[in-house]
Design a protein around this motif. Structure first.
Motif, PDB file in Angstrom:
ATOM      1  N   ALA A  11      61.642   1.322  19.455  1.00  0.00           N
ATOM      2  CA  ALA A  11      62.198   2.386  19.291  1.00  0.00           C
ATOM      3  C   ALA A  11      62.539   3.039  20.862  1.00  0.00           C
ATOM      4  CB  ALA A  11      61.506   3.424  18.358  1.00  0.00           C
ATOM      5  N   LEU A  12      62.046   2.456  21.491  1.00  0.00           N
ATOM      6  CA  LEU A  12      62.005   3.547  22.943  1.00  0.00           C
ATOM      7  C   LEU A  12      63.358   3.366  23.626  1.00  0.00           C
ATOM      8  CD1 LEU A  12      58.497   2.762  24.701  1.00  0.00           C
ATOM      9  CD2 LEU A  12      59.189   4.721  23.454  1.00  0.00           C
ATOM     10  N   LYS A  13      63.754   4.465  24.026  1.00  0.00           N
ATOM     11  CA  LYS A  13      64.946   4.734  24.960  1.00  0.00           C
ATOM     12  C   LYS A  13      64.604   5.168  26.264  1.00  0.00           C
ATOM     13  CE  LYS A  13      65.709   9.570  23.375  1.00  0.00           C
ATOM     14  NZ  LYS A  13      66.609  10.573  22.601  1.00  0.00           N
ATOM     15  N   ASP A  14      65.426   4.844  27.323  1.00  0.00           N
ATOM     16  CA  ASP A  14      65.113   5.182  28.483  1.00  0.00           C
ATOM     17  C   ASP A  14      64.969   6.436  28.619  1.00  0.00           C
ATOM     18  OD1 ASP A  14      65.169   4.437  31.296  1.00  0.00           O
ATOM     19  OD2 ASP A  14      66.896   5.346  31.863  1.00  0.00           O
ATOM     20  N   GLY A  15      63.965   6.924  29.514  1.00  0.00           N
ATOM     21  CA  GLY A  15      63.433   8.185  29.588  1.00  0.00           C
ATOM     22  C   GLY A  15      62.379   8.875  28.376  1.00  0.00           C
ATOM     23  N   ALA A  16      62.094   8.154  27.459  1.00  0.00           N
ATOM     24  CA  ALA A  16      61.306   8.552  26.208  1.00  0.00           C
ATOM     25  C   ALA A  16      59.789   8.788  26.956  1.00  0.00           C
ATOM     26  CB  ALA A  16      61.213   7.364  25.115  1.00  0.00           C
ATOM     27  N   LYS A  17      59.157   9.742  26.667  1.00  0.00           N
ATOM     28  CA  LYS A  17      57.977  10.042  26.918  1.00  0.00           C
ATOM     29  C   LYS A  17      56.703   9.828  25.932  1.00  0.00           C
ATOM     30  CE  LYS A  17      56.907  13.328  29.972  1.00  0.00           C
ATOM     31  NZ  LYS A  17      57.158  12.992  31.274  1.00  0.00           N
ATOM     32  N   VAL A  18      55.685   9.197  26.642  1.00  0.00           N
ATOM     33  CA  VAL A  18      54.297   8.851  25.693  1.00  0.00           C
ATOM     34  C   VAL A  18      53.626  10.108  26.183  1.00  0.00           C
ATOM     35  CG1 VAL A  18      52.825   7.654  24.919  1.00  0.00           C
ATOM     36  CG2 VAL A  18      54.902   6.779  25.169  1.00  0.00           C
ATOM     37  N   ILE A  19      52.978  10.904  25.389  1.00  0.00           N
ATOM     38  CA  ILE A  19      51.754  11.972  25.633  1.00  0.00           C
ATOM     39  C   ILE A  19      50.641  11.486  24.829  1.00  0.00           C
ATOM     40  CG2 ILE A  19      51.518  14.421  25.898  1.00  0.00           C
ATOM     41  CD1 ILE A  19      54.376  14.955  26.294  1.00  0.00           C
ATOM     42  N   LEU A  20      49.544  11.651  25.486  1.00  0.00           N
ATOM     43  CA  LEU A  20      48.220  11.434  25.169  1.00  0.00           C
ATOM     44  C   LEU A  20      47.468  12.549  25.202  1.00  0.00           C
ATOM     45  CD1 LEU A  20      47.301   7.788  26.300  1.00  0.00           C
ATOM     46  CD2 LEU A  20      48.915   8.357  24.390  1.00  0.00           C
ATOM     47  N   LEU A  75      53.751  11.597  20.490  1.00  0.00           N
ATOM     48  CA  LEU A  75      52.406  12.509  20.997  1.00  0.00           C
ATOM     49  C   LEU A  75      51.357  11.625  20.160  1.00  0.00           C
ATOM     50  CD1 LEU A  75      50.727  14.908  21.836  1.00  0.00           C
ATOM     51  CD2 LEU A  75      51.532  15.952  19.887  1.00  0.00           C
ATOM     52  N   PHE A  76      50.308  11.373  20.908  1.00  0.00           N
ATOM     53  CA  PHE A  76      49.174  10.775  20.096  1.00  0.00           C
ATOM     54  C   PHE A  76      47.981  11.942  20.668  1.00  0.00           C
ATOM     55  CE2 PHE A  76      51.724   7.131  20.728  1.00  0.00           C
ATOM     56  CZ  PHE A  76      51.443   6.306  20.006  1.00  0.00           C
ATOM     57  N   ARG A  77      47.247  12.522  19.701  1.00  0.00           N
ATOM     58  CA  ARG A  77      46.201  13.135  20.161  1.00  0.00           C
ATOM     59  C   ARG A  77      44.940  12.666  19.479  1.00  0.00           C
ATOM     60  NH1 ARG A  77      44.471  18.548  21.130  1.00  0.00           N
ATOM     61  NH2 ARG A  77      43.031  19.671  19.687  1.00  0.00           N
ATOM     62  N   TRP A  78      43.923  12.353  20.164  1.00  0.00           N
ATOM     63  CA  TRP A  78      42.677  11.847  19.718  1.00  0.00           C
ATOM     64  C   TRP A  78      43.050  10.666  18.820  1.00  0.00           C
ATOM     65  CZ3 TRP A  78      38.689  16.264  18.749  1.00  0.00           C
ATOM     66  CH2 TRP A  78      37.748  16.125  19.964  1.00  0.00           C
ATOM     67  N   ILE A  79      43.581   9.531  19.348  1.00  0.00           N
ATOM     68  CA  ILE A  79      44.171   8.778  18.399  1.00  0.00           C
ATOM     69  C   ILE A  79      43.350   7.158  19.237  1.00  0.00           C
ATOM     70  CG2 ILE A  79      45.435   6.728  17.400  1.00  0.00           C
ATOM     71  CD1 ILE A  79      45.586   9.534  16.236  1.00  0.00           C
ATOM     72  N   LEU A  80      43.680   7.076  20.467  1.00  0.00           N
ATOM     73  CA  LEU A  80      43.510   5.827  20.946  1.00  0.00           C
ATOM     74  C   LEU A  80      41.806   5.806  21.657  1.00  0.00           C
ATOM     75  CD1 LEU A  80      46.598   5.276  23.337  1.00  0.00           C
ATOM     76  CD2 LEU A  80      46.131   4.559  21.004  1.00  0.00           C
ATOM     77  N   HIS A  81      41.405   6.768  21.690  1.00  0.00           N
ATOM     78  CA  HIS A  81      39.584   6.600  21.982  1.00  0.00           C
ATOM     79  C   HIS A  81      38.954   5.848  20.939  1.00  0.00           C
ATOM     80  CE1 HIS A  81      37.827  10.452  20.099  1.00  0.00           C
ATOM     81  NE2 HIS A  81      38.781  10.095  19.500  1.00  0.00           N
ATOM     82  N   ASP A  82      39.630   5.845  19.529  1.00  0.00           N
ATOM     83  CA  ASP A  82      39.141   5.193  18.418  1.00  0.00           C
ATOM     84  C   ASP A  82      39.207   3.615  18.568  1.00  0.00           C
ATOM     85  OD1 ASP A  82      38.180   7.446  17.018  1.00  0.00           O
ATOM     86  OD2 ASP A  82      40.035   7.534  15.973  1.00  0.00           O
ATOM     87  N   TRP A  83      39.787   3.106  19.494  1.00  0.00           N
ATOM     88  CA  TRP A  83      40.112   1.855  19.504  1.00  0.00           C
ATOM     89  C   TRP A  83      39.888   1.111  20.813  1.00  0.00           C
ATOM     90  CZ3 TRP A  83      41.740   0.290  14.784  1.00  0.00           C
ATOM     91  CH2 TRP A  83      42.110   1.062  14.011  1.00  0.00           C
ATOM     92  N   SER A  84      39.566  -0.113  20.904  1.00  0.00           N
ATOM     93  CA  SER A  84      39.310  -0.825  21.953  1.00  0.00           C
ATOM     94  C   SER A  84      40.568  -1.100  22.802  1.00  0.00           C
ATOM     95  CB  SER A  84      38.683  -2.290  21.643  1.00  0.00           C
ATOM     96  OG  SER A  84      39.544  -3.271  21.152  1.00  0.00           O
ATOM     97  N   ASP A  85      40.596  -1.568  24.161  1.00  0.00           N
ATOM     98  CA  ASP A  85      41.932  -1.689  24.762  1.00  0.00           C
ATOM     99  C   ASP A  85      42.820  -2.719  23.993  1.00  0.00           C
ATOM    100  OD1 ASP A  85      41.042  -0.285  26.875  1.00  0.00           O
ATOM    101  OD2 ASP A  85      40.692  -1.774  28.237  1.00  0.00           O
ATOM    102  N   LYS A  86      42.428  -3.606  23.218  1.00  0.00           N
ATOM    103  CA  LYS A  86      43.372  -4.761  22.578  1.00  0.00           C
ATOM    104  C   LYS A  86      44.099  -3.946  21.710  1.00  0.00           C
ATOM    105  CE  LYS A  86      42.814  -8.409  19.369  1.00  0.00           C
ATOM    106  NZ  LYS A  86      41.814  -9.456  18.605  1.00  0.00           N
ATOM    107  N   TYR A  87      43.442  -2.993  20.878  1.00  0.00           N
ATOM    108  CA  TYR A  87      44.222  -2.435  19.852  1.00  0.00           C
ATOM    109  C   TYR A  87      45.044  -1.315  20.335  1.00  0.00           C
ATOM    110  CZ  TYR A  87      41.702  -5.493  16.636  1.00  0.00           C
ATOM    111  OH  TYR A  87      41.186  -6.765  16.051  1.00  0.00           O
ATOM    112  N   ALA A  88      44.392  -0.648  21.131  1.00  0.00           N
ATOM    113  CA  ALA A  88      45.103   0.529  21.842  1.00  0.00           C
ATOM    114  C   ALA A  88      46.509   0.043  22.398  1.00  0.00           C
ATOM    115  CB  ALA A  88      44.225   1.174  23.067  1.00  0.00           C
ATOM    116  N   ILE A  89      46.557  -1.321  22.894  1.00  0.00           N
ATOM    117  CA  ILE A  89      47.701  -1.660  23.601  1.00  0.00           C
ATOM    118  C   ILE A  89      48.689  -2.164  22.582  1.00  0.00           C
ATOM    119  CG2 ILE A  89      48.503  -3.885  24.762  1.00  0.00           C
ATOM    120  CD1 ILE A  89      46.034  -3.792  26.600  1.00  0.00           C
ATOM    121  N   LYS A  90      48.023  -2.611  21.429  1.00  0.00           N
ATOM    122  CA  LYS A  90      48.856  -3.084  20.376  1.00  0.00           C
ATOM    123  C   LYS A  90      49.623  -1.936  19.628  1.00  0.00           C
ATOM    124  CE  LYS A  90      48.781  -5.610  15.982  1.00  0.00           C
ATOM    125  NZ  LYS A  90      47.924  -6.198  15.110  1.00  0.00           N
TER     126      LYS A  90
END
Length: 198
Positions: free
Chosen positions: A116-125, A93-108
């Protein structure tokens, strides 16, 4: 952040109610500060374990302020989200994190999850989602565009529309499958979801 989490339309209610958290065992709250959002979810989903990751100062404060009822459900961990994620979990879970960063750093930041990701893991922004031109009221549109300019000026960050969010995951890795956006009534933040598929 406490003020932003409690202001009208910014409280985590929509995030708590819109996701079936009870079907997950472990959630990593990346950049979760003192754990306020994890606590809001934990109140309604006692079976879910949360790991709140952040810089040393908020982690120490979060541990000190954690209510006894959450001691067995929420733990804290110092972690730099630009470094490889060490915890394998069901949800990140990322809440109000990626808007602080340009695409270059958000992608990083998102790519740092991959080890760490396993099959089916979810990313929720939980972020602003800019509406298409002419869809929102003039007042709301102006507010969001002003925030977009502010993020650019303050952090070289940006607010994104739905296509921007989809493109961000696509640019990270083809194994991120963008699942769309929930726009809950009364909330000023969208819930953006992607699933890791091997």
């Amino acid at each position: 952040m406490g003020w932003f989490n409690s202001g009208p339309g910014f409280e985590p209610t929509a995030l708590v109610e819109s996701i079936p958290w009870g079907k997950y065992k472990t959630v990593v709250d990346v950049g979760g500060n003192t754990g306020l959002v994890s606590q809001a979810i934990a109140k309604k989903h006692a079976s879910v374990k949360f790991i709140v990751q952040d810089r040393p100062e908020p982690v120490v404060e979060g541990i000190d302020r954690l209510a006894p009822e959450f001691k067995d459900q929420i733990t804290f961990m110092q972690h730099d989200f630009f470094q490889d994620q060490p915890i394998s979990a069901d949800v990140y879970l990322f809440r109000w994190i990626l808007h602080d960063w340009s695409d270059k750093y958000a992608i990083k930041i998102l790519r740092a999850l991959i080890p760490a990701l396993k099959d089916g893991a979810k990313v929720i922004l939980n972020e602003f989602v800019l509406p298409p031109p002419g869809v929102a009221s003039a007042f709301l549109s102006k507010s969001l565009r002003t925030m977009d300019l502010s993020m650019l000026e303050l952090h070289n960050g940006k607010e994104r529309d739905a296509d921007d969010w989809a493109s961000l995951f696509e640019a990270c890795d083809s194994r991120f499958h963008f699942e769309g956006i929930i726009r809950a009534p009364g909330s000023r933040l969208g819930i953006i979801q992607a699933t890791w598929k091997l």
